[in-house]
Write an enzyme that holds these catalytic residues in place. Structure first.
Site, PDB file in Angstrom:
ATOM      1  N   CYS A 163     -95.966  35.432 -50.071  1.00 32.84           N
ATOM      2  CA  CYS A 163     -95.077  34.126 -50.394  1.00 32.84           C
ATOM      3  C   CYS A 163     -95.921  32.811 -50.328  1.00 32.84           C
ATOM      4  O   CYS A 163     -97.402  32.793 -48.994  1.00 32.84           O
ATOM      5  CB  CYS A 163     -93.996  33.738 -49.428  1.00 32.84           C
ATOM      6  SG  CYS A 163     -93.916  31.633 -49.372  1.00 32.84           S
ATOM      7  N   CYS A 216     -83.845  37.574 -26.441  1.00 32.01           N
ATOM      8  CA  CYS A 216     -84.313  36.820 -26.867  1.00 32.01           C
ATOM      9  C   CYS A 216     -85.727  36.301 -26.932  1.00 32.01           C
ATOM     10  O   CYS A 216     -86.541  35.535 -27.467  1.00 32.01           O
ATOM     11  CB  CYS A 216     -84.166  35.942 -28.595  1.00 32.01           C
ATOM     12  SG  CYS A 216     -82.799  34.991 -27.306  1.00 32.01           S
ATOM     13  N   ASP A 258     -76.592  37.412 -23.023  1.00 31.61           N
ATOM     14  CA  ASP A 258     -77.650  38.084 -24.280  1.00 31.61           C
ATOM     15  C   ASP A 258     -78.107  36.275 -24.222  1.00 31.61           C
ATOM     16  O   ASP A 258     -76.865  35.298 -24.572  1.00 31.61           O
ATOM     17  CB  ASP A 258     -76.431  38.098 -25.715  1.00 31.61           C
ATOM     18  CG  ASP A 258     -77.187  37.945 -26.655  1.00 31.61           C
ATOM     19  OD1 ASP A 258     -78.321  38.030 -26.608  1.00 31.61           O
ATOM     20  OD2 ASP A 258     -76.689  37.908 -27.493  1.00 31.61           O
TER      21      ASP A 258
HETATM   22  N1  SAH Z   1     -73.742  37.804 -27.230  1.00 30.03           N
HETATM   23  C1  SAH Z   1     -73.948  36.372 -28.863  1.00 30.03           C
HETATM   24  C2  SAH Z   1     -74.165  35.074 -28.835  1.00 30.03           C
HETATM   25  C3  SAH Z   1     -75.891  34.958 -27.730  1.00 30.03           C
HETATM   26  S1  SAH Z   1     -76.571  33.643 -28.401  1.00 30.03           S
HETATM   27  C4  SAH Z   1     -74.009  36.991 -30.534  1.00 30.03           C
HETATM   28  O1  SAH Z   1     -74.455  38.160 -30.551  1.00 30.03           O
HETATM   29  O2  SAH Z   1     -73.780  36.251 -31.324  1.00 30.03           O
HETATM   30  C5  SAH Z   1     -76.394  32.949 -27.284  1.00 30.03           C
HETATM   31  C6  SAH Z   1     -75.366  32.374 -26.646  1.00 30.03           C
HETATM   32  O3  SAH Z   1     -74.976  31.085 -25.494  1.00 30.03           O
HETATM   33  C7  SAH Z   1     -74.761  30.296 -27.616  1.00 30.03           C
HETATM   34  O4  SAH Z   1     -73.437  30.783 -28.404  1.00 30.03           O
HETATM   35  C8  SAH Z   1     -74.481  29.531 -26.555  1.00 30.03           C
HETATM   36  O5  SAH Z   1     -74.209  28.843 -27.154  1.00 30.03           O
HETATM   37  C9  SAH Z   1     -74.140  30.411 -24.875  1.00 30.03           C
HETATM   38  N2  SAH Z   1     -75.063  29.354 -23.883  1.00 30.03           N
HETATM   39  C10 SAH Z   1     -75.740  28.488 -23.706  1.00 30.03           C
HETATM   40  N3  SAH Z   1     -75.576  27.938 -21.898  1.00 30.03           N
HETATM   41  C11 SAH Z   1     -73.956  28.833 -21.296  1.00 30.03           C
HETATM   42  C12 SAH Z   1     -74.001  29.153 -20.695  1.00 30.03           C
HETATM   43  N4  SAH Z   1     -74.369  28.806 -19.563  1.00 30.03           N
HETATM   44  N5  SAH Z   1     -73.180  29.401 -20.537  1.00 30.03           N
HETATM   45  C13 SAH Z   1     -72.459  30.530 -21.512  1.00 30.03           C
HETATM   46  N6  SAH Z   1     -72.689  30.797 -22.730  1.00 30.03           N
HETATM   47  C14 SAH Z   1     -73.753  29.830 -22.806  1.00 30.03           C
END
Ligand code: SAH
Length: 461
Positions: free
Chosen positions: A77, A415, A388
């Site tokens: 890039c 992540c 997650d």
């Molecule tokens: N498993 C999903 C999203 C993971 S990202 C996928 O693979 O698409 C992490 C997610 O956790 C986000 O959607 C965020 O809004 C949520 N999140 C953040 N803090 C949280 C909490 N204390 N309790 C529940 N969800 C939460």
């Protein structure tokens, strides 16, 4: 006693690079003093200029490669040096994968105190073609004399640098951004000016279903009344035969946040669809969807494999987002409970469950650490818990609750290897669980981001 710092700001030195930091800076030692150098690679001897010194380490800039690494690549890039989006284009892809694998290991060992000789550590799953993998782009729009420009912000500023293509985006996204610039300029649609908070078109967002070939264009605007709307719609629908949806999102706030509260469909449908494995998902202008669909399939397949479901299990998916993992799990579980803090995402999750005719999932809005204890109170006994979480990892209260629930298996999708290691340590220190498997997945080639699936198993007594 103050430590002796052997270099000063602006010194030009020769430096041997030995290692990479977690954000892929080359690390070299000058008379024992650690210097971090962006874009330098292990094995290289470089000429560097000292930028900043702190008590225990400093930063330097790469001036010249005296002995380049054999693994160094010419970044494909042309904007790589200016754009902060990618950090690893100067590294051969095989080296990027090694870097990520090593970082997961060292975090688990150092932060997690984990003895990896007892753990099945699978080689990272890379991509056969580590380019053009993203299904979503969001580009700020500005103006120059020739008309609209769009690209990315110059490092540490909000000056927009015009960009013709982004090599980690699907090609179609480059075409969409280019079309909006050309058509918008021709129709005299004004760009938004951040400094004066005036003007109109703020961002172009494009979303593309890799499996379904459906395209959505979202135009984020400062105000509702859309100049030359009909002309723009006509030109875009002609240009892109697979366009399914054009949405206007109105954001009149003086903010860095891209989206405003209000969205309206300008043309077509409010959703596009895409599939991952056997599951179909509706994607709206604002809903979150994993950006690398090819690797997401591998990530979810691995999650499902580690969950090892036989069909009679109750499963909890904490941090479930739009229910992607929950629905994957529901294919093989008796019942799945998903919890997510963003109400809109939970609405999407419920819609996605219906879309797939899945009746054995229940989604609840709230914080995982607050909802799970209630579920225990209701007598819900989870055999498997999947988490997650976002980069900051799990809330300690959630980890305590998980230990109270005592599921057979805990599948931790992460992540951020540093918070993963911290949380695994807390779970393992309890003594009842053992880390069995670790499988990193390269969801974001060319960048420093690392995704990992891990399995903790309850020990049999
Ligand atoms: N498993 C999903 C999203 C993971 S990202 C996928 O693979 O698409 C992490 C997610 O956790 C986000 O959607 C965020 O809004 C949520 N999140 C953040 N803090 C949280 C909490 N204390 N309790 C529940 N969800 C939460």
């Amino acid at each position: 006693m103050t430590e002796h710092i052997p270099v000063q700001k602006n010194d030009e030195i020769e430096l041997q690079i030995d290692d990479l930091s977690h954000d892929a800076y080359g690390v070299g030692r000058f008379q024992g003093y650690a210097l971090f150098v962006k874009d330098a690679l292990p094995g290289e001897v470089i000429k560097a200029k000292v930028l900043k010194t702190k008590k225990n380490f400093g930063y330097a800039k790469l001036l010249a490669l005296l002995e380049p690494s054999t693994t160094r690549m010419a970044p494909p890039c042309p904007l790589y040096a200016k754009c902060g989006g990618c950090q690893l284009q100067h590294m051969a892809y095989s080296e990027q994968l090694k870097f990520k694998e090593k970082l997961v290991c060292s975090n688990l060992e150092r932060i997690g105190g984990i003895d990896l000789s007892d753990v099945q550590f699978h080689p990272i799953m890379g991509m056969a073609e580590p380019w053009r993998y993203r299904n979503k782009t969001q580009v700020p729009i500005g103006e120059e004399e020739g008309g609209l420009i769009g690209g990315f912000y110059r490092d540490r500023s909000h000056d927009i640098i015009d960009m013709k293509q982004c090599l980690i985006q699907h090609e179609l996204h480059d075409q969409v951004v280019q079309a909006v610039k050309t058509i918008g300029s021709r129709l005299g649609i004004p760009a938004y000016h951040e400094a004066s908070h005036s003007g109109f078109l703020r961002h172009v967002v494009a979303k593309y279903g890799f499996e379904t070939n459906q395209l959505m264009i979202v135009l984020v605007t400062n105000g509702e009344k859309f100049p030359a709307k009909e002309g723009l719609i006509a030109a875009l629908t002609t240009r892109f035969p697979n366009l399914k949806s054009i949405v206007q999102n109105i954001n009149t706030k003086q903010t860095n946040v891209i989206f405003g509260e209000q969205s309206k469909v300008l043309w077509g449908e409010p959703y596009i669809y895409d599939t991952i494995g056997n599951i179909r998902f509706a994607i709206s202008a604002r809903s979150f969807f994993q950006v690398n669909p090819v690797q997401t399939k591998l990530l979810y397949d691995t999650t499902l494999k580690f969950a090892d479901l036989q069909g009679d299990e109750t499963v909890i998916d904490a941090y479930c987002g739009i229910g992607t993992i929950s629905l994957f799990l529901a294919q093989e579980a008796k019942q799945v409970y998903g919890v997510e803090v963003v109400a809109e995402a939970v609405e999407d999750a419920k819609r996605n469950a219906m879309l797939n005719n899945m009746t054995n999932v229940r989604f609840v809005t709230g914080k995982a650490e607050e909802i799970l204890p209630g579920w225990t109170g209701e007598g819900i006994e989870a055999d498997v818990i999947v988490v997650d979480p976002p980069r900051k990892g799990c809330d300690p209260a959630l980890l305590d609750t998980i230990l109270d629930i005592e599921p057979k298996r805990i599948v931790y999708v992460s992540c951020n290897p540093a918070t993963l290691a911290r949380d695994l340590k807390m779970l393992a220190d309890d003594g009842r669980y053992q880390l069995k498997q670790v499988h990193p997945v390269d969801m974001f080639p060319q960048t420093v981001h690392i995704e990992c699936v891990t399995l903790l198993q309850r020990k049999t007594i």
